[in-house]
Design an enzyme around this catalytic site. Structure first.
Site, PDB file in Angstrom:
ATOM      1  N   GLY A  29       0.855  -1.199   0.000  1.00 50.22           N
ATOM      2  CA  GLY A  29       0.000   0.000   0.000  1.00 50.22           C
ATOM      3  C   GLY A  29       0.876   1.228   0.000  1.00 50.22           C
ATOM      4  CE1 TYR A  88      -8.868  -0.719   5.948  1.00 48.83           C
ATOM      5  CE2 TYR A  88      -9.674  -2.942   5.565  1.00 48.83           C
ATOM      6  CZ  TYR A  88      -8.858  -1.890   5.213  1.00 48.83           C
ATOM      7  OH  TYR A  88      -8.038  -2.005   4.120  1.00 48.83           O
ATOM      8  NE  ARG A 283      -4.767  -0.350  -2.464  1.00 47.00           N
ATOM      9  CZ  ARG A 283      -6.058  -0.046  -2.552  1.00 47.00           C
ATOM     10  NH1 ARG A 283      -6.991  -0.958  -2.386  1.00 47.00           N
ATOM     11  NH2 ARG A 283      -6.432   1.187  -2.805  1.00 47.00           N
ATOM     12  CD  GLU A 390       6.203   2.075  -6.199  1.00 47.07           C
ATOM     13  OE1 GLU A 390       5.884   2.359  -5.039  1.00 47.07           O
ATOM     14  OE2 GLU A 390       5.822   1.032  -6.769  1.00 47.07           O
ATOM     15  CG  ASP A 508     -17.922  46.196  15.841  1.00 48.84           C
ATOM     16  OD1 ASP A 508     -18.661  46.908  15.145  1.00 48.84           O
ATOM     17  OD2 ASP A 508     -17.742  44.968  15.639  1.00 48.84           O
ATOM     18  CG  ASP A 510     -23.974  43.947  13.700  1.00 52.98           C
ATOM     19  OD1 ASP A 510     -24.970  43.231  13.844  1.00 52.98           O
ATOM     20  OD2 ASP A 510     -24.031  45.182  13.512  1.00 52.98           O
TER      21      ASP A 510
HETATM   22  P1  ADQ Z   1      -2.853   2.797  -3.049  1.00 59.02           P
HETATM   23  O1  ADQ Z   1      -4.281   2.836  -3.502  1.00 59.02           O
HETATM   24  O2  ADQ Z   1      -2.452   1.581  -2.335  1.00 59.02           O
HETATM   25  O3  ADQ Z   1      -2.502   4.059  -2.153  1.00 59.02           O
HETATM   26  P2  ADQ Z   1      -0.536   3.376  -4.936  1.00 59.02           P
HETATM   27  O4  ADQ Z   1      -0.194   4.779  -4.709  1.00 59.02           O
HETATM   28  O5  ADQ Z   1      -0.416   2.990  -6.357  1.00 59.02           O
HETATM   29  O6  ADQ Z   1      -1.994   2.982  -4.454  1.00 59.02           O
HETATM   30  O7  ADQ Z   1       0.439   2.487  -4.090  1.00 59.02           O
HETATM   31  C1  ADQ Z   1       0.524   1.107  -4.229  1.00 59.02           C
HETATM   32  C2  ADQ Z   1       1.816   0.610  -3.576  1.00 59.02           C
HETATM   33  O8  ADQ Z   1       1.749  -0.805  -3.421  1.00 59.02           O
HETATM   34  C3  ADQ Z   1       3.029   0.924  -4.415  1.00 59.02           C
HETATM   35  O9  ADQ Z   1       4.047   1.429  -3.605  1.00 59.02           O
HETATM   36  C4  ADQ Z   1       3.427  -0.425  -5.011  1.00 59.02           C
HETATM   37  O10 ADQ Z   1       4.787  -0.605  -5.143  1.00 59.02           O
HETATM   38  C5  ADQ Z   1       2.884  -1.412  -4.026  1.00 59.02           C
HETATM   39  N1  ADQ Z   1       2.447  -2.612  -4.738  1.00 59.02           N
HETATM   40  C6  ADQ Z   1       1.665  -2.644  -5.801  1.00 59.02           C
HETATM   41  N2  ADQ Z   1       1.502  -3.900  -6.217  1.00 59.02           N
HETATM   42  C7  ADQ Z   1       2.193  -4.662  -5.400  1.00 59.02           C
HETATM   43  C8  ADQ Z   1       2.404  -6.061  -5.309  1.00 59.02           C
HETATM   44  N3  ADQ Z   1       1.857  -6.928  -6.148  1.00 59.02           N
HETATM   45  N4  ADQ Z   1       3.152  -6.486  -4.323  1.00 59.02           N
HETATM   46  C9  ADQ Z   1       3.704  -5.643  -3.461  1.00 59.02           C
HETATM   47  N5  ADQ Z   1       3.550  -4.326  -3.494  1.00 59.02           N
HETATM   48  C10 ADQ Z   1       2.787  -3.845  -4.453  1.00 59.02           C
HETATM   49  C11 ADQ Z   1      -3.203   5.171  -1.591  1.00 59.02           C
HETATM   50  C12 ADQ Z   1      -3.971   6.042  -2.594  1.00 59.02           C
HETATM   51  C13 ADQ Z   1      -3.051   6.483  -3.701  1.00 59.02           C
HETATM   52  C14 ADQ Z   1      -1.843   7.221  -3.125  1.00 59.02           C
HETATM   53  C15 ADQ Z   1      -1.209   6.432  -2.008  1.00 59.02           C
HETATM   54  C16 ADQ Z   1      -0.147   7.240  -1.284  1.00 59.02           C
HETATM   55  O11 ADQ Z   1      -5.081   5.328  -3.118  1.00 59.02           O
HETATM   56  O12 ADQ Z   1      -3.726   7.321  -4.605  1.00 59.02           O
HETATM   57  O13 ADQ Z   1      -0.885   7.397  -4.133  1.00 59.02           O
HETATM   58  O14 ADQ Z   1      -2.157   6.009  -1.040  1.00 59.02           O
HETATM   59  O15 ADQ Z   1      -0.657   8.408  -0.794  1.00 59.02           O
END
Ligand code: ADQ
Length: 737
Positions: A29, A88, A283, A390, A508, A510
């Protein structure tokens, strides 16, 4: 030594139990990946959930969980399965997440979920309070914890709190549909600094604050009665070096040392020379536009059949929130789509889509980032999107093309990518075509510029910029706090008042003695105010002056029987005690005929506004208009009028939700001065809430006690929070009798 306390829903590590033993893995994430490097280097602790519910942690391992987390400078917040469900999966991911990403049809509002959301936010706030020491900086993250800033503020009013929202903030029209919108804004406004990825999200947030919380917003500052909240955009970067280094390392690995995935990718390259590999990573989330992306890819193969067997889409979807029904449905939809398209186009040696539904270790992500030719990232909405960044950071040979949705926050900084609208399949198909055919020189040019920017604005800079801005809010607060009238200062002022032989009070009306109402005529003085002012007038050697922008008729009627001096219309009229109204200046009003029609057109164009005609001034009130439109129109009108009245001895005064046009020789300062010339006073007091009172504060001698109501920029020496506090101070004076 003061520290930083980071708070996010999840800790950057995930603890699981395997065969009765604890296993620690890093969380995926954007937030976790982004902030990890900041946490590692700094003097900080990180508070959050570890990914296991209380029920899932065996009793005998509970102590160990705390210890393991501690080793990483983390504090685990314990949540039960019910809490995770309501807080959550429920409120955060079936309510806020779809709403903030404009998927209104997916939002579900359930008051039970809302209760759990509040309860869990309180738990997190409590966890902070337990770690907090004076001087610490608190940084709260993301949409799961929107109520936390104010919950901390209630317990630690002087804490310095930052809040960063990682997802979009929707436009007012969307946000207003939320049942608990006021509470959510109030929660966020507990922070001193609120950060967003882009200026658009910031703008949307400020617009909701104006319209829903009805607070005053000036540029990017929100004035609360007791403090100012700053709002700014901080586009989040990545740990650039980590990706660059890993990619460089990858490029020199001998083939036997390469990962299994890399070997497969290499084989693919060798078996189909010249074929292109398109990468998609996210994701598994409906906001990421994965289903549309597959359809757009299908459209591409139909529009450009010459690429059949020459292009492959490598699609990696990381399992996410599988407890929410929408995500289960999406998973099914994607499985079916991939199956259908592979069935439609596949040949003996070629399948168009390679689809993987799993998380991958970092090394494999690098394999993918470096081996593909094109990154194809097309979210429907995305706060930022770090994958796009990235990918670029990993292209150490500077080849590669990024196709990116303009709906991702990242698009605002990455204009060298091929930006597309994720709903326009034709445009996407053309972009894929353009990417495949793009000459290497062009690719390198674009990647070089992007890399330069990403290298500079990396995650460290992002975090430091935010923390520096947060630190600065401390300074402005010290200024406000130093000037805020405390019990002690109030006593000193009262003492000074007591010792004085000749006193004059300029009050003053108001916003100072009474609160604003939607209709100015409803803001008449209540009985307790009348008693209070009467009490002041009964003190020996004390002159009480009500100095207001109001017309003389309402003021005269309201204060008929009380022996106060009245100054109306900012100084045009004066009524001394038991005397009639006198025009204090020889003022012309022949200009009104030409200015009135201009204001009238603004009244017609701006619902809820009205024109007040006073004897020597015209006032345009916009308190009841849509706040945003009101501000825009006020700006426009002010500009129009300033052009119109120049060299005519007129002035445009900007009051609290009112623009007033009057002779420039008249203001509260000049009016007050005239009274001061006639007699020596050793206690001069002035209090007011808006810009028109600034003339008063500036004009009075330095020894005067000047007080501003509300936290706004001022020339006054002191602040008071609100009208209740004003009345409290004034009643302190009356107790001298
Ligand atoms: P995310 O919705 O999670 O984040 P993103 O910013 O693309 O989306 O980050 C995903 C991260 O997960 C990246 O660092 C990536 O390297 C990693 N990742 C992706 N696929 C993977 C895999 N198969 N295995 C391991 N790691 C993986 C939320 C918001 C985004 C915002 C970020 C940061 O939704 O818009 O950019 O927070 O603020």
């Amino acid at each position: 030594m003061s520290k930083t306390i980071i708070l996010s829903n999840r800790l950057p590590l995930q603890i699981s139990v395997e065969n009765g033993k604890l296993e620690i893995t890093p969380s995926v994430g954007g937030l976790a990946t982004g902030l990890k490097s900041y946490h590692k280097d700094g003097n900080s602790i990180w508070i959050g959930w570890i990914g296991l519910t209380e029920e899932e942690i065996p009793e005998n391992l509970k102590e160990q969980v705390i210890k393991k987390a501690r080793e990483e400078a983390c504090i685990a917040v314990n949540l039960t399965a019910d809490e995770i469900e309501g807080f959550y999966y429920g409120f955060s991911n079936r309510g806020i997440w779809p709403l903030f990403h404009y998927f209104m049809e997916f939002t579900e509002w359930d008051s039970k979920h809302w209760e759990t959301y509040q309860k869990v936010n309180r738990k997190y706030a409590q966890a902070i309070i337990e770690q907090y020491q004076e001087g610490d900086l608190i940084w709260v993250h993301d949409y799961q914890l929107l109520l936390v800033p104010n919950m901390i503020r209630e317990l630690q009013p002087n804490a310095t709190i930052g809040f960063f929202n990682h997802i979009p903030f929707p436009s007012y029209e969307v946000f207003r549909t939320m049942p608990w919108r006021e509470e959510i804004l109030k929660g966020m406004l507990g922070a001193d600094l609120i950060g967003f990825h882009t200026y658009d999200y910031e703008r949307h947030f400020l617009s909701s604050v104006r319209r829903i919380s009805r607070l005053q917003v000036e540029f990017n500052e929100i004035s609360l009665p007791e403090r100012v909240v700053k709002v700014d955009s901080f586009p989040m970067g990545i740990d650039y070096e980590k990706f660059e280094k890993a990619a460089l390392k990858n490029s020199v690995l001998k083939s036997e040392k390469k990962s299994e995935l890399q070997q497969k990718l290499d084989q693919h390259q060798e078996s189909t020379p010249g074929a292109k590999l398109i990468l998609s990573i996210d994701r598994l989330d409906y906001t990421k536009g994965i289903a549309s992306r597959i359809r757009a890819f299908e459209y591409f193969l139909e529009k450009y059949p010459q690429y059949i067997e020459k292009v492959r889409l490598f699609m990696l979807a990381v399992p996410s929130r599988s407890g929410v029904p929408q995500y289960q449905l999406l998973k099914k939809e994607i499985d079916e789509l991939v199956g259908r398209i592979n069935g439609k186009f596949a040949s003996v040696n070629w399948t168009p889509i390679w689809y993987f539904y799993r998380s991958m270790p970092f090394e494999n992500l690098i394999d993918l980032y470096t081996s593909c030719d094109i990154a194809f990232i097309t979210p429907i909405r995305d706060g930022m999107n770090l994958v796009a960044k990235e990918f670029i950071a990993s292209r150490t040979d500077k080849s590669g093309v990024l196709i990116l949705s303009e709906m991702a926050g990242a698009a605002q900084e990455m204009s060298e990518a091929l930006l597309i609208n994720p709903n326009n399949y034709n445009q996407i198909a053309d972009a894929i075509h353009q990417a495949i055919e793009m000459p290497l020189e062009d690719q390198k040019k674009r990647v070089t510029i992007l890399q330069k920017r990403l290298k500079r604005y990396n995650v460290e800079k992002w975090a430091n910029d935010f923390m520096n801005a947060l630190e600065k809010t401390k300074d402005s607060r010290t200024i406000f706090q130093a000037k805020l009238i405390s019990e002690k200062i109030q006593q000193e002022i009262i003492e000074k008042f007591k010792r004085a032989e000749n006193r004059i009070l300029f009050l003053d009306y108001d916003g100072t003695l009474v609160n604003f109402t939607n209709n100015p005529e409803h803001a008449f003085p209540d009985e307790s105010l009348k008693t209070l002012i009467q009490g002041l007038t009964e003190l020996k050697n004390t002159k009480v002056v009500l100095i207001s922008g109001r017309d003389k008729n309402s003021l005269g009627k309201w204060w008929l029987k009380i022996p106060v001096v009245l100054i109306a219309e900012h100084g045009v009229w004066i009524r001394k005690v038991e005397k009639d109204w006198v025009l204090s200046e020889n003022i012309l009003n022949n200009w009104m005929e030409s200015v009135r029609p201009v204001i009238e057109t603004f009244v017609d164009r701006t619902p809820g506004t009205f024109l007040e005609e006073k004897n020597y001034s015209l006032a345009w009130h916009y308190r009841n208009s849509d706040p945003e439109l009101g501000e825009i129109r006020a700006n426009e009108l002010s500009n129009v009028l300033k052009g119109l009245i120049s060299n005519h001895g007129l002035n445009v005064l900007e009051g609290n939700k009112v623009l007033e046009i009057k002779s420039s020789g008249v203001n509260k300062g000049k009016a007050a001065n005239k009274l001061l010339l006639k007699k020596e006073y050793d206690f001069i007091f002035a209090i007011g809430d808006d810009w028109t009172d600034e003339y008063l504060f500036k004009e009075l001698p330095e020894t005067a006690v000047t007080v501003k109501v509300g936290m706004k920029k001022t020339a006054a020496i002191y602040y008071l929070k609100d009208t209740d506090k004003v009345r409290n101070l004034l009643s302190g004076f009356t107790q001298l009798k």
